[in-house]
Motif scaffolding. Sequence first.
Motif, short mmCIF file in Angstrom:
data_model
loop_
_atom_site.label_atom_id
_atom_site.label_comp_id
_atom_site.label_asym_id
_atom_site.label_seq_id
_atom_site.Cartn_x
_atom_site.Cartn_y
_atom_site.Cartn_z
N SER A 1 0.70 -1.08 0.06
CA SER A 1 0.13 -0.02 0.09
C SER A 1 0.78 1.29 0.02
O SER A 1 0.48 2.37 -0.36
CB SER A 1 -0.91 0.08 1.39
N PHE A 2 2.06 1.15 0.49
CA PHE A 2 2.67 2.42 0.83
C PHE A 2 4.21 2.35 0.20
O PHE A 2 4.83 1.54 0.09
CB PHE A 2 3.08 2.67 2.14
N ARG A 3 4.65 3.55 -0.53
CA ARG A 3 6.20 3.72 -0.98
C ARG A 3 6.89 4.08 0.17
O ARG A 3 8.04 3.91 0.34
CB ARG A 3 6.07 4.82 -2.03
N ASN A 4 6.21 4.86 1.11
CA ASN A 4 6.87 5.31 2.63
C ASN A 4 5.78 5.53 3.41
O ASN A 4 4.95 6.53 3.61
CB ASN A 4 7.90 6.37 2.25
N ARG A 5 5.62 4.45 4.52
CA ARG A 5 4.44 4.43 5.44
C ARG A 5 4.99 5.68 6.41
O ARG A 5 3.77 6.33 6.72
CB ARG A 5 4.31 2.99 5.99
N THR A 6 6.12 5.73 6.88
CA THR A 6 6.25 6.94 7.65
C THR A 6 5.97 8.23 7.18
O THR A 6 5.37 9.10 7.93
CB THR A 6 7.94 6.83 8.16
N LEU A 7 5.93 8.35 5.78
CA LEU A 7 5.59 9.80 5.11
C LEU A 7 4.24 9.98 4.85
O LEU A 7 3.93 10.67 4.20
CB LEU A 7 6.59 10.10 4.20
N GLY A 8 3.64 8.70 4.89
CA GLY A 8 2.31 8.34 4.58
C GLY A 8 2.13 8.29 3.09
O GLY A 8 1.25 8.75 2.58
#
Length: 230
Positions: free
Chosen positions: A95-102
Amino acid sequence: PDVRALGTEPHFFDRNYGRGLDWYRSLMPRTLESQITLEKTPSYFVTQEAPRRIFNMSRDTKLIVVVRNPVTRAISDYTQTLSKKPDIPTFEGLSFRNRTLGLVDVSWNAIRIGMYVLHLESWLQYFPLAQIHFVSGERLITDPAGEMGRVQDFLGIKRFITDKHFYFNKTKGFPCLKKTESSLLPRCLGKSKGRTHVQIDPEVIDQLREFYRPYNIKFYETVGQDFRWE
């Protein structure tokens, strides 16, 4: 009785267009002049060429689109894929390319399909909104007769399917059809429908809800209908 439908998905306007219109017509059930012929292929909605191709066949075609909460839709999509390919990455990972950055990965099909308003823009270049009917996937479960009533009104046919044609199947978690005039057994969708969804971290669900919110709002405004997915 006023509708005849092709049972399988023909995928003509996406995968099989090169086979030609005569091939497509040959698949269709025989109908009376008073009857409507229907086919369903969900992937048409997200196929760039489909609106133009359908318009070129018949600009009077009526279109029905079943939509549901895009977050639930993505999880359902993933659950189905997982049943066939158990070794795929986690839902969160896809789902995410970068989950921390959303940063959500919009290249993943399960995410991209739920951005309904973007796909709809392609259709509105060819068909007026009056020729497109949107069915709520949620209300199809809670009020199947009401949703089917609106579909029949949209098609301009007599309301034949009513609440007496449905019963709620607790095992499946959704309504099933019953034939009221015969002793035939009730008909439910197959084993692949009604699977228990994979458990997803609630924080991931919240992040995806935030991601979809602006797309949902624009979709509601475009179609003039609030699906209450927030």
